[in-house]
Design an enzyme around this catalytic site. Sequence first.
Site, PDB file in Angstrom:
ATOM      1  N   GLU A  29      -5.488  10.334   9.374  1.00 53.17           N
ATOM      2  CA  GLU A  29      -4.112  10.142   9.852  1.00 53.17           C
ATOM      3  C   GLU A  29      -3.792  11.056  11.043  1.00 53.17           C
ATOM      4  OE1 GLU A  29      -1.283   9.806   6.658  1.00 53.17           O
ATOM      5  OE2 GLU A  29      -2.163   7.867   6.137  1.00 53.17           O
ATOM      6  N   ASP A  62       0.880  -1.176   0.000  1.00 52.10           N
ATOM      7  CA  ASP A  62       0.000   0.000   0.000  1.00 52.10           C
ATOM      8  C   ASP A  62       0.911   1.219   0.000  1.00 52.10           C
ATOM      9  OD1 ASP A  62      -2.222   1.739   0.341  1.00 52.10           O
ATOM     10  OD2 ASP A  62      -1.969   1.724   2.514  1.00 52.10           O
ATOM     11  N   SER A  63       0.330   2.389  -0.259  1.00 48.75           N
ATOM     12  CA  SER A  63       1.113   3.617  -0.199  1.00 48.75           C
ATOM     13  C   SER A  63       1.572   3.905   1.238  1.00 48.75           C
ATOM     14  CB  SER A  63       0.265   4.787  -0.693  1.00 48.75           C
ATOM     15  OG  SER A  63      -0.931   4.850   0.065  1.00 48.75           O
ATOM     16  N   THR A  73      -6.000   3.035  -4.944  1.00 49.15           N
ATOM     17  CA  THR A  73      -5.448   3.845  -6.034  1.00 49.15           C
ATOM     18  C   THR A  73      -4.493   3.012  -6.887  1.00 49.15           C
ATOM     19  OG1 THR A  73      -5.576   5.738  -4.518  1.00 49.15           O
ATOM     20  CG2 THR A  73      -4.328   6.046  -6.535  1.00 49.15           C
ATOM     21  N   TYR A  95      -0.465   8.196  -2.729  1.00 45.06           N
ATOM     22  CA  TYR A  95      -0.532   7.815  -4.128  1.00 45.06           C
ATOM     23  C   TYR A  95      -1.758   8.483  -4.784  1.00 45.06           C
ATOM     24  CZ  TYR A  95       2.839   3.860  -3.741  1.00 45.06           C
ATOM     25  OH  TYR A  95       3.954   3.060  -3.579  1.00 45.06           O
ATOM     26  N   GLY A  96      -2.753   8.796  -3.945  1.00 43.36           N
ATOM     27  CA  GLY A  96      -4.067   9.235  -4.453  1.00 43.36           C
ATOM     28  C   GLY A  96      -4.056  10.490  -5.298  1.00 43.36           C
ATOM     29  N   CYS A 151      -4.271  -1.372  -1.824  1.00 42.47           N
ATOM     30  CA  CYS A 151      -4.383   0.067  -2.010  1.00 42.47           C
ATOM     31  C   CYS A 151      -5.323   0.270  -3.195  1.00 42.47           C
ATOM     32  CB  CYS A 151      -3.008   0.659  -2.324  1.00 42.47           C
ATOM     33  SG  CYS A 151      -3.024   2.398  -2.812  1.00 42.47           S
ATOM     34  N   CYS A 186     -11.326   3.247  -0.318  1.00 36.63           N
ATOM     35  CA  CYS A 186     -10.003   3.702   0.104  1.00 36.63           C
ATOM     36  C   CYS A 186      -9.662   2.963   1.389  1.00 36.63           C
ATOM     37  CB  CYS A 186     -10.025   5.210   0.343  1.00 36.63           C
ATOM     38  SG  CYS A 186      -8.493   5.853   1.018  1.00 36.63           S
ATOM     39  N   THR A 187      -8.397   2.562   1.476  1.00 35.72           N
ATOM     40  CA  THR A 187      -7.945   1.773   2.621  1.00 35.72           C
ATOM     41  C   THR A 187      -8.321   2.352   3.990  1.00 35.72           C
ATOM     42  OG1 THR A 187      -5.897   3.004   2.318  1.00 35.72           O
ATOM     43  CG2 THR A 187      -5.949   0.739   1.520  1.00 35.72           C
ATOM     44  N   HIS A 188      -8.294   3.695   4.087  1.00 31.18           N
ATOM     45  CA  HIS A 188      -8.457   4.331   5.395  1.00 31.18           C
ATOM     46  C   HIS A 188      -9.918   4.410   5.870  1.00 31.18           C
ATOM     47  CE1 HIS A 188      -4.466   5.648   4.394  1.00 31.18           C
ATOM     48  NE2 HIS A 188      -4.352   6.435   5.449  1.00 31.18           N
TER      49      HIS A 188
HETATM   50  N1  DGL Z   1      -4.020   3.810   0.051  1.00 30.45           N
HETATM   51  C1  DGL Z   1      -4.700   4.826  -0.721  1.00 30.45           C
HETATM   52  C2  DGL Z   1      -5.961   4.245  -1.336  1.00 30.45           C
HETATM   53  O1  DGL Z   1      -6.497   3.253  -0.882  1.00 30.45           O
HETATM   54  C3  DGL Z   1      -5.050   6.039   0.118  1.00 30.45           C
HETATM   55  C4  DGL Z   1      -3.849   6.854   0.558  1.00 30.45           C
HETATM   56  C5  DGL Z   1      -3.086   7.484  -0.605  1.00 30.45           C
HETATM   57  O2  DGL Z   1      -3.634   8.348  -1.306  1.00 30.45           O
HETATM   58  O3  DGL Z   1      -1.968   7.082  -0.795  1.00 30.45           O
HETATM   59  O4  DGL Z   1      -6.438   4.770  -2.313  1.00 30.45           O
END
Ligand code: DGL
Length: 267
Positions: free
Chosen positions: A152, A10-11, A75, A42-43, A73, A184-186
């Site tokens: 975060e 993941d990012s 993205t 990464y988004g 992830c 999105c992961t979060h």
């Molecule tokens: N992990 C990214 C996603 O699931 C979110 C965080 C990022 O933008 O890197 O899209």
Amino acid sequence: MNSAPLGFFDSGVGGLTVVHAVQELLPAESILYLGDTARLPYGSKSPETIRQFADEDVRFLIGKGVKAIVVACNTATAHALPHLHEKYRVPILGVIEPGVEAALSSPEAERIGIIATHGTIRSHAYQHALALRKTGLMIHGQATPLLVPLIEENWIDHPATKLVLKNYLDPLVEKGIDTLMLACTHYPLLIPVLRELLPGDVRLVDSAKTCAEHLKKELTRLDLLASADREGELQLYLTDLSEEFEALARQFLKKSPGKIHRAVLGG
Ligand code: DGL
């Protein structure tokens, strides 16, 4: 080969929500997780850059001898999965197909909202995957770039987060969505606040659990499941180490992440 670890990337540490779901379902599997914390997010990056980063992440994991890879992830799945499938022979799974499967598991799903990073929404990967599986859907993608930094900062219950979320959700509620995909992961961390802000009949789809189920099916099909008589281990690698990431990792994983190693990519 079956006792080799599964690789996740993941990012950052958000993909640990998927690791958590996999550990619950497949406790015998060892997991090697790479979070590219030095280069997140990464988004907001271009598709080319995300593909390049994903490529380096996969090469790192292959170098560690993993038996299969999960792109934890959204993205990176949206922009890089087809490219990774073309380039590598190791089995590689993303989070989009399982999410779409979960969203459409209810026959009532007709009006679907998607919240995600700019990159994921712009890729149209979710919109295409949904439309391919079911005709006549109303699909509305909403980029929600402020949510990752708010989560975060652990501002989950903060009035500012509720205000931002209300701004993002109002257009979706006006369109009468019956399903909201947390793409999105979060975002699983926001579920209690989302429930507070959305009409009670909107179904929330968190793909982490479906992704774990999909992984189990794939490992079974490929005869790659670890033997059930052992307990899997987690090895966590980050490209940048900081106290913040350690605290966040604990939050996403719902337990101590153990020792965190520094990963150097491209070696
Ligand atoms: N992990 C990214 C996603 O699931 C979110 C965080 C990022 O933008 O890197 O899209």
